[in-house]
Scaffold this active site. Structure first.
Site, PDB file in Angstrom:
ATOM      1  N   ALA A 110      30.866  80.803  48.617  1.00  0.00           N
ATOM      2  CA  ALA A 110      32.879  79.799  48.375  1.00  0.00           C
ATOM      3  C   ALA A 110      33.334  79.209  49.973  1.00  0.00           C
ATOM      4  O   ALA A 110      32.462  79.814  50.660  1.00  0.00           O
ATOM      5  CB  ALA A 110      32.919  82.444  47.422  1.00  0.00           C
ATOM      6  N   ASP A 111      34.316  79.183  49.011  1.00  0.00           N
ATOM      7  CA  ASP A 111      35.262  78.739  49.856  1.00  0.00           C
ATOM      8  C   ASP A 111      36.149  78.300  49.256  1.00  0.00           C
ATOM      9  O   ASP A 111      36.772  77.949  48.489  1.00  0.00           O
ATOM     10  CB  ASP A 111      34.735  76.754  51.002  1.00  0.00           C
ATOM     11  CG  ASP A 111      35.238  76.365  52.035  1.00  0.00           C
ATOM     12  OD1 ASP A 111      34.365  77.343  53.341  1.00  0.00           O
ATOM     13  OD2 ASP A 111      36.324  76.096  52.171  1.00  0.00           O
ATOM     14  N   THR A 112      37.755  78.306  51.276  1.00  0.00           N
ATOM     15  CA  THR A 112      38.924  78.806  50.283  1.00  0.00           C
ATOM     16  C   THR A 112      39.492  77.581  51.445  1.00  0.00           C
ATOM     17  O   THR A 112      40.079  77.947  52.501  1.00  0.00           O
ATOM     18  CB  THR A 112      39.436  80.174  50.076  1.00  0.00           C
ATOM     19  OG1 THR A 112      39.221  80.884  49.456  1.00  0.00           O
ATOM     20  CG2 THR A 112      40.960  80.180  49.474  1.00  0.00           C
TER      21      THR A 112
END
Length: 192
Positions: free
Chosen positions: A72-74
């Site tokens: 994931a990446d935010t």
């Protein structure tokens, strides 16, 4: 998911805690260095999925048939500009000044990857900050040192409690992992 070993590829303690709310059993994948850069001209909202896929690709050759890697990446997006993790106190203060009194968007990209298939998705949440005083901003930065957080804040921390006047979308997404969307994606992934 019977017989599938789930691995979370993240050093974030928040993501570990959040995934534990959805899955009882998972392990942390060993860290891999990934150059988290994206192509020039890519729309800001497309960057998190691109980066989650990039992270997943780093594990592609190591995945066993019975393993699922979650990456994931935010990012925090304000006015089309991505606000990453601040490099220090001054940059954190500048980011929070920028967000003060405005609405911005938090986008998380998530990839589910097995040896034979993968699926990626993005979740967006709008976050509105009330006007923050210079004292509130500096106090938060000095006490919480939000240098590991995109946009220089954690919604679950003091600044979120006193400064965020509203959100439109998933609260957990702002923390770094959109739990409902992830759960539904896992269901589809294994039903299909």
């Amino acid at each position: 998911m019977n017989g599938v070993k789930v691995l979370l590829a993240s050093n974030s303690p928040r993501r570990r805690e959040l995934l534990g709310m959805v899955l009882r059993r998972f392990e942390i994948a060993r860290s891999k260095e990934v150059d988290e850069t994206w192509p020039d001209g890519m729309a800001a909202a497309e960057v998190p999925v691109y980066l989650s896929k990039l992270k997943a690709d780093a594990y592609k050759d190591d995945i066993n048939d019975d393993e699922l890697i979650i990456t994931a990446d935010t990012v925090v997006i304000d006015g089309g500009t991505i606000l990453g993790k601040p490099r220090g106190r001054d940059e954190a203060i500048a980011m929070l000044r920028r967000l003060s009194g405005h609405t911005h968007t938090v986008v998380t990209g998530v990839s589910l990857t097995m040896s034979d298939r993968s699926e990626s998705f993005a979740e967006s949440t709008e976050v509105t900050f009330c006007p923050l005083s210079e004292q509130e901003i500096e106090q938060y930065v000095d006490l919480y040192r939000p240098f590991d957080k995109a946009g220089a804040y954690g919604i679950q921390e003091w600044i979120g409690a006193i400064g965020i006047s509203g959100i439109n979308g998933c609260y957990y997404n702002v923390m770094g992992l959109p739990l409902h969307a992830l759960y539904m994606s896992l269901r589809r992934f294994f039903i299909n």
